[in-house]
Scaffold this motif. Sequence first.
Motif, short mmCIF file in Angstrom:
data_model
loop_
_atom_site.label_atom_id
_atom_site.label_comp_id
_atom_site.label_asym_id
_atom_site.label_seq_id
_atom_site.Cartn_x
_atom_site.Cartn_y
_atom_site.Cartn_z
N ILE A 84 0.84 -1.20 0.00
CA ILE A 84 0.00 0.00 0.00
C ILE A 84 0.87 1.25 0.00
CG2 ILE A 84 -1.66 1.34 1.37
CD1 ILE A 84 -2.78 -1.39 2.33
N GLU A 87 2.29 1.97 -3.40
CA GLU A 87 1.32 2.42 -4.40
C GLU A 87 0.75 3.79 -4.07
OE1 GLU A 87 0.25 1.00 -7.31
OE2 GLU A 87 1.87 -0.44 -7.05
N SER A 88 1.13 4.36 -2.93
CA SER A 88 0.53 5.61 -2.47
C SER A 88 1.48 6.79 -2.63
CB SER A 88 0.15 5.49 -0.98
OG SER A 88 -0.79 4.44 -0.77
N SER A 89 0.89 7.95 -2.93
CA SER A 89 1.65 9.19 -2.90
C SER A 89 1.52 9.88 -1.55
CB SER A 89 1.17 10.13 -4.01
OG SER A 89 -0.18 10.49 -3.81
N GLU A 90 0.46 9.52 -0.80
CA GLU A 90 0.25 10.12 0.51
C GLU A 90 -0.68 9.23 1.33
OE1 GLU A 90 -1.47 14.27 2.54
OE2 GLU A 90 -1.38 14.04 0.37
N ILE A 91 -0.33 9.01 2.60
CA ILE A 91 -1.22 8.31 3.52
C ILE A 91 -2.04 9.37 4.24
CG2 ILE A 91 -1.38 6.79 5.52
CD1 ILE A 91 -0.36 5.41 3.02
N SER A 101 -5.53 6.27 1.54
CA SER A 101 -4.38 6.93 0.93
C SER A 101 -4.77 7.52 -0.41
CB SER A 101 -3.23 5.94 0.75
OG SER A 101 -3.49 5.05 -0.33
N GLU A 102 -3.88 8.38 -0.91
CA GLU A 102 -4.01 8.85 -2.27
C GLU A 102 -3.05 8.05 -3.12
OE1 GLU A 102 -2.93 12.79 -4.90
OE2 GLU A 102 -3.98 13.08 -2.98
N THR A 103 -3.57 7.44 -4.18
CA THR A 103 -2.72 6.63 -5.04
C THR A 103 -1.86 7.52 -5.93
OG1 THR A 103 -4.21 6.51 -6.95
CG2 THR A 103 -4.60 4.96 -5.13
N ARG A 104 -0.93 6.90 -6.60
CA ARG A 104 -0.08 7.64 -7.53
C ARG A 104 -0.89 8.25 -8.67
NH1 ARG A 104 2.41 4.23 -10.05
NH2 ARG A 104 1.89 2.26 -9.04
N VAL A 108 -8.31 8.82 -4.15
CA VAL A 108 -8.30 8.68 -2.70
C VAL A 108 -9.22 7.51 -2.35
CG1 VAL A 108 -8.88 9.76 -0.49
CG2 VAL A 108 -7.83 11.11 -2.31
N ALA A 112 -5.02 1.96 -1.10
CA ALA A 112 -4.44 2.37 -2.39
C ALA A 112 -5.05 1.59 -3.56
CB ALA A 112 -2.92 2.20 -2.38
#
Length: 252
Positions: A84, A87-91, A101-104, A108, A112
């Motif tokens: 996760i 695959e995430s740009s931000e938790i 999270s926000e995915t790449r 949201v 992810a």
Amino acid sequence: MEITLTGVEGLPLVSEGDDIAALIVDALKSSNMELLDGDIVVIAETLVAKAEGNTVDLRRIEPSSKALEIASRTGKDPRLVEAILEESSEILKVGHDFIVSETRHGFVCANAGIDESNVEEGLATPLPEDPDGSARRILGALQELTGREMAVIISDTQGRPFREGAVGVAVGVAGISPVWDRKGELDLYGRSLQTTRVAVADELAAAASLVMGQADEGVPAVIVRGYPWGHLRATGSARELLRPRELDVFRD
């Protein structure tokens, strides 16, 4: 208006390199069906991820200290948590049994978008790396095989803020604008609509998910027929559904 939802039955378990468009056309032929002009083909993202070889072998993952810490708070497998994180740009939020999270890609969602269902034990499927690109490739192949004009939506099942349960949403779009802006149209009392924008692709994905199911139904593709979307014909991108960060009132 009459809209029909027809599951594409008889699709085999998909492996890396399989041609999804050809499999759909062949499955429909086996059922004495065919695609028609104006059809919208909704395809589960898991099917796309597997065909593209976009799977994660959780057994090969070495969790980081951050993954171990989050796993202790959520009760999730540390290897899944590490996937996760990758695959995430931000938790955004971590709770007793969830990770938002926000995915790449900018979506949201929980985990992810990584899915452990309908895949072999020990594996998981993240969202396709380029869902819009995947939708465009499948659409092009379907049109070449059938000569028909249609649209493709790649769907995922996600939760929603402040509401229980999950629904189908569009993560990839081709051939149709995912949002119908009705600003300026009149309501029943002649008042001009000021802000009404309809997430058409999400509504179609949610409708298709009723046929796909969430367990062992084995129907990863659905044909939506009868919806008049000619005014929405466009290249399309699911990114049009993403609210700009500066307008995201739910994020800290």
